[in-house]
Structure formats: structure tokens, C-alpha cells
Design an enzyme around this catalytic site. Structure first.
Site, PDB file in Angstrom:
ATOM      1  N   GLU A 188       0.785   4.172   1.127  1.00 31.89           N
ATOM      2  CA  GLU A 188       0.803   4.417   2.405  1.00 31.89           C
ATOM      3  C   GLU A 188       1.769   4.074   3.048  1.00 31.89           C
ATOM      4  O   GLU A 188       2.827   5.026   4.028  1.00 31.89           O
ATOM      5  CB  GLU A 188      -1.008   4.724   3.298  1.00 31.89           C
ATOM      6  CG  GLU A 188      -0.322   5.321   4.493  1.00 31.89           C
ATOM      7  CD  GLU A 188      -1.623   5.460   5.458  1.00 31.89           C
ATOM      8  OE1 GLU A 188      -2.793   5.824   5.046  1.00 31.89           O
ATOM      9  OE2 GLU A 188      -1.510   5.055   6.957  1.00 31.89           O
ATOM     10  N   HIS A 224       0.736  -1.214   0.044  1.00 27.41           N
ATOM     11  CA  HIS A 224      -0.377  -0.158  -0.497  1.00 27.41           C
ATOM     12  C   HIS A 224       0.870   0.841  -0.150  1.00 27.41           C
ATOM     13  O   HIS A 224       2.074   1.416   0.605  1.00 27.41           O
ATOM     14  CB  HIS A 224      -0.881   0.055   1.218  1.00 27.41           C
ATOM     15  CG  HIS A 224      -2.341   1.354   0.919  1.00 27.41           C
ATOM     16  ND1 HIS A 224      -1.651   1.724   1.493  1.00 27.41           N
ATOM     17  CD2 HIS A 224      -3.584   1.002   0.855  1.00 27.41           C
ATOM     18  CE1 HIS A 224      -2.668   2.938   1.364  1.00 27.41           C
ATOM     19  NE2 HIS A 224      -4.095   2.325   1.361  1.00 27.41           N
TER      20      HIS A 224
HETATM   21  S1  SF4 Z   1      -8.863  11.341   7.255  1.00 29.13           S
HETATM   22 FE1  SF4 Z   1      -6.682  11.207   6.469  1.00 29.13          FE
HETATM   23  S2  SF4 Z   1      -5.638   9.263   7.544  1.00 29.13           S
HETATM   24 FE2  SF4 Z   1      -8.133   8.857   8.151  1.00 29.13          FE
HETATM   25  S3  SF4 Z   1      -8.907   8.067   6.426  1.00 29.13           S
HETATM   26 FE3  SF4 Z   1      -8.560  10.039   5.443  1.00 29.13          FE
HETATM   27  S4  SF4 Z   1      -6.698  10.114   4.237  1.00 29.13           S
HETATM   28 FE4  SF4 Z   1      -6.756   8.570   5.450  1.00 29.13          FE
END
Ligand code: SF4
Length: 290
Positions: free
Chosen positions: A136, A134
Site C-alpha cells: 500500500e 508495504h
Molecule cells: S477498509 Fe480499506 S483501508 Fe481500511 S483496512 Fe480495509 S482495505 Fe485497508
């Protein structure tokens, strides 16, 4: 048909923020052109298409920095980093090649990146619970100089060979299933009791998952709207399916099959963080008329 829509369905704050930033820069004449996004801003074809229509291109990217280095060159005016974030190297490459950066990394993801960086810098062994491929996770891993340990299963934990004389810090992908992360963290604690566990599952993800459980319990059928490539949408589907086997994953209205709806009076609908409002609205309006 009685339709209950999750109050957390659709773009999360991080994705909404990224989308708004992109819409804004598309209108600004002083932003260096051409503008490209590194990968998909969100895992949704309709949104990707709407961004292309704004005149913003996309560079295919799956998190592997080595493959992308050559693609970042002077032909790019501005490079947009998506809400999933990226490792530090891309910023360095862009700066060297005179490419401007617009960073839409979600602040909650930045927090996890900084934790990885800070703890690694203090000689901790950093474990990331999440999907190895992934974007991230790859980004967070790179903030720990690619020396963190990514675990996606109990087998991965069994295979860890950490130095027990050094501290251990555990973080996780923000969009993971919270129950699963807790299970994994417990398994890590059993093997390494000194490990410090930091809860980094995003609060939006947590709320969305709790509500998905509720929808699965109180409805005849649950629809999860999202892209097959979206991690948080897949987690929602798994969570709901565990409780209500009549849980179906759809990307858009056309994916609904008539046979699912027989003998069904109450439908619960939830959607992943990258599902646009207009797709959710279409589905809800259609089902209300059934
Ligand atoms: S708010 Fe930020 S950390 Fe949470 S799901 Fe969305 S992109 Fe990901």
C-alpha cells in the site's frame, strides 16, 4: 470457557469488497481470460487457495513495479489489482499491452493515493508514515511520483532534510497503529512546525485497535488471528501485547497451544482485516468447548 469475539474481527469492508468482486468475475464468461491477481488478494493462505480453486492465478508481487513489468504481457487476459492499491504505472503498462484491469483498490486507499498525488502536484513535500516495503505504501509513494518521503521510525524523521521554504503534508498507511502514527506525527511537527498532518488511518483499523485494547484489559488471554505477513494483524498483536502479555498470534486453529489455556477463564479474540470468517468461526467454536 468464556469467549469474547471482537465485533470487528475478520475481513474489513475493503477486503470483503475485493473478495466479492473476484468471486463475481470468476463466474462471468465475458471477462477476458486467463485472470491473474497482482499479488495476494489478502494475506491469508486459505483465501488465496480458495481463489485458485476459482481458476484465478496469482502473479507474485511485492510492490516493486520494475520487476513486474515483464510479467504483464498478452498471455494475461485480465489483471486484478488488490485492495492495497498500486501506482499509476501498472495501469499504463496493462493498457499498452492490451490487458484488461479489474481494480479492487479499497476506496479509502484510493483517497490516500489521491491526496499524495494532489499535494505533490501542488509542490508540497509529502511524508508517508508507514512501512517502506508495504504494498500500500509503495503504491501511495508512486502516486507522488516516487518523490515522497517514507518514514518508519523516529530515526527516519531525524534524517529528513526537507526544504523549509516549501509546504509539507503528512499522510500515513491506512492500517498503522494509530497511537504510533500520532507519535510520529508529533515528532515531525516538532522538526517541521509548518507540516500539515492529515489523519489517514482507516476508521475500521481505528475501531479494531480500540477494541483490541479493551479485549486485552478485560480478558485473561487474547488471541489475534491473522497472517504474519499482514500489517494490521501485527499491529493488533503489538497493541494487545502491550496491555496483556498473554497475547498470542495464530494463523489458524491448529496453532493454539494447550499450555496457553491453563488457568484461563476468559479469552478475547480479535482478527486482522484479511482473516476469513470460517477460520475465526472454527477457533471460537473450539474454545467455547474447552
Ligand atoms: S477498509 Fe480499506 S483501508 Fe481500511 S483496512 Fe480495509 S482495505 Fe485497508
Amino acid at each position: 470457557m468464556k469467549v469474547t469475539l471482537s465485533k470487528y474481527a475478520g475481513f474489513c469492508d475493503g477486503v470483503e469488497r475485493a473478495y466479492e468482486i473476484v468471486k463475481e468475475i470468476a463466474k462471468k464468461p465475458d471477462i477476458k481470460r486467463p485472470i491473474f491477481i497482482l499479488g495476494s488478494l489478502v494475506h491469508n493462505e486459505d483465501v488465496v487457495e480458495s481463489i485458485e480453486k476459482m481458476g484465478i492465478g496469482k502473479i507474485d508481487f511485492d510492490g516493486k513495479v520494475e520487476e513486474i513489468t515483464k510479467k504483464i504481457d498478452k498471455k494475461i487476459g485480465t489483471l486484478v489489482i488488490t485492495a492495497h492499491g498500486i501506482g499509476p504505472k501498472i495501469f499504463e503498462i496493462a493498457r499498452k499491452k492490451g490487458v484488461d484491469i479489474v481494480d479492487t483498490t479499497c476506496p479509502k486507499v484510493i483517497k490516500v493515493q489521491r491526496l499524495a498525488q494532489a499535494f505533490f502536484g501542488r509542490n508540497h513535500q509529502v511524508i508517508i508514515i508507514g512501512e517502506e516495503k508495504h504494498k500500500e505504501v509503495q503504491g501511495i509513494h508512486r502516486w507522488a511520483r516516487r518523490k515522497s518521503f517514507i518514514v518508519s521510525s523516529k530515526e527516519d524523521i531525524m534524517g529528513l532534510e526537507l526544504d523549509i521554504s516549501r509546504p509539507i503534508t503528512v499522510i500515513s498507511q491506512t492500517t498503522q497503529n494509530r497511537d504510533w502514527v500520532e507519535e510520529m506525527a508529533e515528532a515531525i511537527s516538532k522538526k517541521y512546525p509548518q507540516a500539515e498532518i492529515i489523519d489517514t488511518v482507516c476508521s475500521t483499523t481505528r475501531d479494531r485497535q480500540s477494541e483490541a485494547k479493551e479485549l486485552a484489559r478485560s480478558n485473561d488471554l487474547v488471541l489475534v488471528i491473522g497472517s504474519p505477513a499482514s500489517s494490521n494483524s501485527n499491529r493488533l498483536w503489538e497493541i494487545s501485547k502491550d496491555i496483556n502479555r498473554k497475547t498470542y498470534f495464530i494463523e489458524r486453529l491448529e496453532d493454539i497451544k494447550e499450555e496457553w489455556l491453563g488457568n484461563c477463564e476468559k479469552i478475547g479474540i480479535t482478527a486482522g482485516a484479511s482473516s476469513p470468517r470460517w477460520v475465526i468461526r472454527e477457533v471460537v467454536e473450539y474454545l467455547k468447548k474447552v
